[in-house]
Design a protein around this motif. Structure first.
Motif, PDB file in Angstrom:
ATOM      1  N   LEU A 172       0.722  -1.166  -0.047  1.00 50.82           N
ATOM      2  CA  LEU A 172      -0.020   0.024   0.047  1.00 50.82           C
ATOM      3  C   LEU A 172       0.857   1.262  -0.054  1.00 50.82           C
ATOM      4  N   ARG A 173       1.936   1.093   0.868  1.00 48.13           N
ATOM      5  CA  ARG A 173       2.814   2.354   0.935  1.00 48.13           C
ATOM      6  C   ARG A 173       3.394   2.494  -0.486  1.00 48.13           C
ATOM      7  N   LEU A 174       4.038   1.441  -1.014  1.00 47.92           N
ATOM      8  CA  LEU A 174       4.477   1.746  -2.319  1.00 47.92           C
ATOM      9  C   LEU A 174       3.425   2.200  -3.499  1.00 47.92           C
ATOM     10  N   GLY A 175       2.367   1.893  -3.357  1.00 40.51           N
ATOM     11  CA  GLY A 175       1.209   2.282  -4.562  1.00 40.51           C
ATOM     12  C   GLY A 175       1.304   1.170  -5.741  1.00 40.51           C
ATOM     13  N   ILE A 176       1.545  -0.016  -5.357  1.00 42.79           N
ATOM     14  CA  ILE A 176       1.499  -0.864  -6.262  1.00 42.79           C
ATOM     15  C   ILE A 176      -0.043  -1.195  -6.575  1.00 42.79           C
ATOM     16  N   ASP A 177      -0.528  -1.950  -7.735  1.00 43.22           N
ATOM     17  CA  ASP A 177      -1.597  -1.668  -8.275  1.00 43.22           C
ATOM     18  C   ASP A 177      -2.418  -3.116  -8.140  1.00 43.22           C
ATOM     19  N   GLY A 178      -1.583  -4.370  -7.642  1.00 44.47           N
ATOM     20  CA  GLY A 178      -2.332  -5.583  -7.179  1.00 44.47           C
ATOM     21  C   GLY A 178      -1.173  -6.405  -6.755  1.00 44.47           C
ATOM     22  N   PHE A 179      -1.623  -7.614  -6.425  1.00 45.53           N
ATOM     23  CA  PHE A 179      -0.535  -8.799  -6.066  1.00 45.53           C
ATOM     24  C   PHE A 179      -1.085 -10.087  -6.092  1.00 45.53           C
ATOM     25  N   SER A 180      -0.179 -11.146  -6.143  1.00 50.72           N
ATOM     26  CA  SER A 180      -0.462 -12.422  -5.832  1.00 50.72           C
ATOM     27  C   SER A 180      -0.436 -12.892  -4.571  1.00 50.72           C
ATOM     28  N   SER A 181      -1.365 -13.845  -4.217  1.00 52.85           N
ATOM     29  CA  SER A 181      -0.958 -14.377  -2.752  1.00 52.85           C
ATOM     30  C   SER A 181      -1.539 -15.826  -2.773  1.00 52.85           C
ATOM     31  N   ASP A 182      -0.968 -16.615  -1.922  1.00 55.19           N
ATOM     32  CA  ASP A 182      -1.300 -17.986  -1.800  1.00 55.19           C
ATOM     33  C   ASP A 182      -2.306 -18.140  -0.989  1.00 55.19           C
ATOM     34  N   ASP A 183      -2.799 -17.393  -0.110  1.00 53.70           N
ATOM     35  CA  ASP A 183      -4.070 -17.409   0.481  1.00 53.70           C
ATOM     36  C   ASP A 183      -4.940 -16.097   0.190  1.00 53.70           C
ATOM     37  N   PRO A 184      -5.817 -15.877  -0.673  1.00 52.27           N
ATOM     38  CA  PRO A 184      -6.232 -14.458  -1.229  1.00 52.27           C
ATOM     39  C   PRO A 184      -7.226 -14.071  -0.137  1.00 52.27           C
TER      40      PRO A 184
END
Length: 239
Positions: free
Chosen positions: A203-215
């Motif tokens: 959130l701090r870096l301002g990314i757009d989305g991310f992948s997670s093993d446990d969404p």
């Protein structure tokens, strides 16, 4: 910020199976699968080039027909799903991230996707040539370049193959990378973010989305952190 369920939801069920995908669909905006071809040219979801780690079979995936693979246990009684089965599952329910594992398989995978296009689709690969080919064959989809090692200038490389997003390994992400990618019109969706601290930093870096093993856990973390810092709005369907 959109959430991608990695191999469906790898922490919650056997990876790349319909069971794992269903669990991921409960919380993710998109679910991701790894695609390879069988000996008879059918796209199926399996990460490794061989069957040994994730099934009770052995040997190369491309050495077996889809009928051969249908008899294998991919964990908990689940089977290796075909891309057609996956498309039936996600239709009108969630987006799909289709990772092209093997160069040269792009046309067959794209043809299958065109038969039943998901509402939201990312075509991604570690192979720049596969990204370029996928984008050329299916310009209506978004294409993404995955990377884990130093690639020189990943933003320039992504733009050179007509990518719409970059998917760096999480430890390759920096504020400078995010700003440069955004300036070039690219989304940034790193992997894998599985802890609350990682998502707070994202959130701090301002990314757009991310992948997670446990969404589902990722969704809880993200909702809990929503008041800490404004979330940059970005649609998983467009830059």
């Amino acid at each position: 910020m959109f959430i991608i369920g990695h191999r469906g939801a790898r922490a919650l069920g056997p990876e790349n199976t319909l069971s794992s995908l269903r669990k991921g669909m409960a919380c993710a905006d998109l679910v991701e699968v790894d695609l390879r071809l069988t000996r008879d040219g059918i796209p199926v979801a399996i990460h490794d080039a061989t069957l040994d780690r994730t099934t009770d079979g052995a040997g190369p995936v491309k050495g077996h027909t889809v009928e051969d693979l249908a008899g294998l246990d991919a964990g908990g009684g689940e089977r290796i799903p075909t891309l057609a089965e996956i498309l039936d599952l996600v239709r009108n329910a969630t987006g799909l991230v289709a990772e092209i594992k093997e160069p040269g398989t792009e046309a067959i995978i794209v043809s299958a996707l065109m038969d039943q296009m998901p509402e939201r689709l990312f075509l991604v690969s570690f192979h720049p040539a596969s990204v370029a080919t996928a984008k050329r064959l299916l310009p209506g989809a978004q294409a993404g370049l995955i990377y884990s090692e130093e690639t020189g200038d990943p933003v320039a490389l992504a733009r050179s193959v007509q990518a719409d997003l970059i998917l760096p390994r999480w430890d390759r992400v920096s504020r400078e990378l995010v700003e440069r990618a955004h300036a070039a019109g690219l989304l940034v969706a790193p992997w894998l973010l599985n802890t609350e601290d990682d998502i707070r930093e994202a959130l701090r870096l301002g990314i757009d989305g991310f992948s997670s093993d446990d969404p589902c856990a990722a969704r809880r973390y993200l909702e809990g952190l929503a008041g800490e810092r404004p979330v940059r709005q970005a649609s998983p369907g467009g830059a």
